[in-house]
Write an enzyme that holds these catalytic residues in place. Structure first.
Site, mmCIF file in Angstrom:
data_model
loop_
_atom_site.group_PDB
_atom_site.id
_atom_site.type_symbol
_atom_site.label_atom_id
_atom_site.label_comp_id
_atom_site.label_asym_id
_atom_site.label_seq_id
_atom_site.Cartn_x
_atom_site.Cartn_y
_atom_site.Cartn_z
ATOM 1 N N LYS A 1 0.597 -5.757 -1.632
ATOM 2 C CA LYS A 1 0.274 -4.349 -1.911
ATOM 3 C C LYS A 1 1.010 -3.490 -0.898
ATOM 4 O O LYS A 1 1.080 -3.848 0.294
ATOM 5 C CB LYS A 1 -1.246 -4.160 -1.797
ATOM 6 C CG LYS A 1 -1.746 -2.767 -2.169
ATOM 7 C CD LYS A 1 -3.271 -2.697 -2.090
ATOM 8 C CE LYS A 1 -3.815 -1.341 -2.511
ATOM 9 N NZ LYS A 1 -5.292 -1.283 -2.422
ATOM 10 N N SER B 1 -7.662 0.375 -6.662
ATOM 11 C CA SER B 1 -6.362 0.906 -6.318
ATOM 12 C C SER B 1 -5.248 -0.144 -6.297
ATOM 13 O O SER B 1 -4.081 0.202 -6.386
ATOM 14 C CB SER B 1 -6.431 1.579 -4.949
ATOM 15 O OG SER B 1 -6.671 0.618 -3.935
ATOM 16 N N SER C 1 -11.389 -2.094 -4.925
ATOM 17 C CA SER C 1 -9.954 -2.022 -5.229
ATOM 18 C C SER C 1 -9.255 -3.363 -5.423
ATOM 19 O O SER C 1 -8.100 -3.384 -5.841
ATOM 20 C CB SER C 1 -9.224 -1.236 -4.143
ATOM 21 O OG SER C 1 -9.456 0.130 -4.300
#
Lengths: 95, 485
Positions: B78, B153, B177
Site C-alpha cells: 500500500k 482505504s 481499511s
C-alpha cells in the site's frame, strides 16, 4: 445548528486551511450533519469512566542513549521544495 | 493454472522443487498486470525494473539453497508504507513527489524474508475513506464488477490480490481499511492486534488505531505473511515486546471445542438480506465443524461509529499538521509569507475528505469542545473495550459480517459522508478495542459480488483467527471462483 459558518472559518484558520465561499457553505452543512450524529454519545452513561487513549497497556520504552547512524544533510533535504546549503528555505518570516 | 494465480504456499512448493524460479513468477505477474491493470487500476506506482532485478537475486538464492519465508514471491505494498528510493504518495497530492529516505520496518522485514516488490498500491487519500475514490491518483475498480468500488482505504492492495496482479499485499487498517476491502474483493485480510506489527515508516493517520496487516488469497498465506511481519521493533515505542508464535502451526488444529460468539447488536436493520443469509450459512458451517455458536452482547456497539469519527479525525488533525510545504512534498506557488504558504499549500494539497476530517478533528480538540467530544469519546471507547473483555468470558472468537452490504457502485456515496462512514460499522470496534480481526470469503451474492465473514479474537490471539479462518475456508471452498477480467 451545531456549527456556524463563522466557526467553520475560525476552525479552518486553526487548521491552516482556506476555503472558498461555496466550500464554506457545503462544509458547514456537512459538519453539522456529522456533529448532530455525534450527539448520540450523550446517551452513553460514562460517569466515573477513565478516558482511554490506547488499547494496550503501554509503558515508556526506554533505551540507552547511544550514537547511531542518522540521515545525512543531503538525504534530509532531498525532498525539500526549496533548500539552500544545509537549510530548508521558506518565505520571509519577519518583515 | 498460470503462476500469477497461485498462492504463496503453492509457489513455494514449486520453488523448492526447482520447477519454477522467481523470474518466471515475476514475469507471469507483470504479464497479468499488463493485461488487467488498465481496467482495475490497483497501483499508483509499478516497480517493474526493480522487481526483475530482485527476482534475479532471488533466483541466485534459490540455486544456492538459501530459501527464506518469501523468497522470490511478488508482494505489493500500500502506498502508505515508506519505501527507500521509491515514490510514496499516501494517495495525496501533498505527497505526490515524496521519495522516502528510509524503509518502513514492515518493508525491511519483507525484504529480509526474500519478497520481491511489484509496486505501490492505490488507496484513499491518507487512508481516509471506504471506497478508494478519494485518491489523488484516480479510482480503483472492483475486479468482480468494474462499475463498483473495491472498498477502502486499502482498495488497491485488495484489488491487486483479487485480480492476481500480485501474490499477496500489505495494507493498513484504522477502522476497517484491510478487512472491508478484503470482504468486497473476495480475499483474506487481517488486522493484527494493535502493537503486533511495527508502524515505523507507516504514514500516520490515527496513531492509536492504525495497524499494518496482510491481504492474501487464502488463510495459509495470511499465516505465512504474519510470521514475517509481526514482532517487536525497538524503533516503534508502541510495538509490543512479546514473542510471536508460528502462525502456520494453527492452520490444521480444527475448531472442535471453539465457542463462537454471535453479537446480537450486529444483526441490525439495514444489512443486505443476502449478507444475513450468508452469515446464517457461516454459522451452520462452523457448527458443522464441531464448534458451538452462542449469542453474546456488545451493548455499546451503537456508539462505535460516533466514537471513531471523533477520535480518528482528532488524531489525524494533529498527525497531518506536519504537511506544511517546508520539508517535503507539494508547496503552493506565489505565497505571501509563511502563514500564506501553509494555508495555500494545505488547501491545494489535501482533498475534500481529508480536509473534512481535519476540520472535525480540529473542532473536537478546540478549546471549549474538548470535553464534550474528545473526552466523552475516549470514555465511551473504554466501555467498548470493556464489552469485548466481558464477551471473552463466554466465547473464544466472535463472528460478524465484515460489511453491511456488498460492494456499492462508484460515486454512489461520495456526496454523503455519513452514508460512506456507515460502511465501516462492523469493523470499527476492533480498532477502538485494539483487538485482531480477519475477513475471510464467505460466498457471493446472486449478482456475483463477494461477501466476507469477520472473526475477532482477544489481544494477541491472531492464532485463533488463523485456526477458525482456515477451518472455515476449507469448508466454504470459495477459492474456486475467480473474477472474470
Amino acid at each position: 445548528m451545531k456549527i456556524t459558518k463563522e466557526e467553520v472559518e475560525y476552525v479552518a484558520h486553526l487548521a491552516r486551511l482556506d476555503f472558498s465561499e461555496e466550500e464554506k457553505v457545503k462544509f458547514t452543512s456537512q459538519l453539522n450533519d456529522i456533529l448532530m450524529y455525534m450527539d448520540k454519545l450523550n446517551e452513553a452513561d460514562t460517569a466515573g469512566i477513565e478516558p482511554m487513549s490506547h488499547a494496550i497497556a503501554l509503558q515508556n520504552a526506554f533505551r540507552e542513549d547511544t550514537v547511531k547512524d542518522s540521515l545525512s544533510h543531503e538525504l534530509s533535504l532531498s525532498n525539500a521544495p526549496e533548500a539552500r546549503g544545509p537549510f530548508f528555505r521558506v518565505p520571509k518570516v519577519i518583515e | 493454472m498460470e503462476l500469477h494465480q497461485l498462492t504463496i504456499h503453492e509457489l513455494q512448493k514449486l520453488i523448492r522443487s526447482k520447477e519454477v524460479n522467481s523470474s518466471e513468477i515475476v514475469k507471469s505477474v507483470f504479464k497479468r498486470i499488463d493485461a488487467v491493470e488498465g481496467s482495475v487500476h490497483a497501483y499508483i506506482t509499478l516497480m517493474k525494473e526493480h522487481a526483475f532485478e530482485e527476482a534475479a537475486k532471488a533466483d541466485r538464492c534459490i540455486r544456492e539453497g538459501n530459501i527464506r519465508a518469501l523468497t522470490g514471491i511478488p508482494v505489493a505494498l500500500k502506498d502508505i508504507v515508506c519505501t527507500k528510493g521509491f515514490l510514496t504518495t499516501c494517495g495525496s497530492r501533498i505527497l505526490h513527489n515524496f521519495i522516502p529516505p528510509y524503509d518502513a520496518t514492515v518493508v525491511d522485514k519483507l525484504k529480509e524474508a526474500g519478497a520481491v516488490f511489484t509496486g505501490k498500491t492505490n488507496m484513499d487519500e491518507f487512508a481516509m475513506g471506504s471506497s478508494t475514490e478519494t485518491s489523488y491518483f484516480g479510482i480503483t475498480k472492483n475486479p468482480w464488477a468494474l462499475d463498483r468500488i473495491p472498498g477502502g482505504s486499502s482498495g488497491g492492495s485488495a484489488a491487486a490480490v483479487a485480480a492476481d496482479e500480485c501474490i499477496a499485499s500489505i495494507g493498513s487498517d484504522t477502522g476497517g481499511s484491510i478487512r472491508q476491502p478484503a470482504a468486497l474483493c473476495g480475499v483474506v485480510g487481517m488486522k493484527p492486534t494493535y502493537g503486533r506489527v511495527s508502524r515505523y515508516g507507516l504514514i500516520a493517520f490515527a496513531s492509536s488505531l492504525d495497524q499494518i496487516g496482510p491481504f492474501t488469497k487464502d488463510v495459509e498465506d495470511c499465516a505465512i505473511m504474519m510470521n514475517v511481519i509481526a514482532g517487536h521493533d525497538p524503533r516503534e515505542s508502541t510495538s509490543v515486546p512479546l514473542d510471536v508464535p508460528d502462525y502456520t502451526a494453527f492452520l490444521s488444529r480444527g475448531i472442535d471445542s471453539f465457542k463462537v460468539g454471535i453479537p446480537k447488536e450486529y444483526f441490525i436493520e439495514g444489512i443486505d438480506p443476502e449478507i444475513t443469509e450468508a452469515m446464517r450459512g457461516a454459522m451452520k458451517a462452523i457448527e458443522g465443524l464441531g464448534a458451538t455458536c452462542v449469542e453474546i452482547s456488545l451493548p455499546h456497539t451503537e456508539y462505535c461509529l460516533a466514537v471513531y469519527y471523533i477520535i480518528a479525525p482528532a488524531e489525524a488533525s494533529s498527525n497531518l499538521a506536519r504537511y506544511d510545504g517546508v520539508k517535503y512534498g507539494f508547496r503552493a506557488d506565489d505565497c505571501k509569507g509563511l502563514l500564506d504558504m501553509y494555508k495555500k499549500t494545505r488547501s491545494a494539497g489535501f482533498g475534500a475528505e481529508v480536509k473534512r476530517r481535519i476540520m472535525i478533528g480540529t473542532y473536537a480538540l478546540s478549546s471549549g469542545y474538548y470535553d464534550a467530544y474528545y473526552k466523552k469519546a475516549s470514555q465511551v471507547r473504554a466501555l467498548i473495550k470493556r464489552d469485548f473483555e466481558e464477551a471473552w468470558k463466554h466465547c473464544d472468537v466472535i463472528l460478524t459480517p465484515t460489511t453491511p452490504t456488498p460492494a456499492f457502485k462508484i460515486g454512489e456515496k461520495m456526496d454523503d459522508p455519513l452514508q460512506m462512514y456507515l460502511s465501516d460499522i462492523f469493523t470499527i470496534s476492533t480498532n477502538l478495542a485494539g483487538i485482531p480481526g480477519i475477513s475471510v470469503p464467505c460466498g457471493f451474492t446472486r449478482q456475483g459480488l463477494p461477501i466476507g465473514a469477520q472473526f475477532l479474537a482477544g489481544h494477541f490471539e491472531e492464532g485463533k483467527l488463523i485456526q477458525i479462518g482456515a477451518a472455515f475456508e476449507k469448508h466454504a471452498n470459495a477459492k474456486q471462483r475467480r473474477p472474470n477480467l
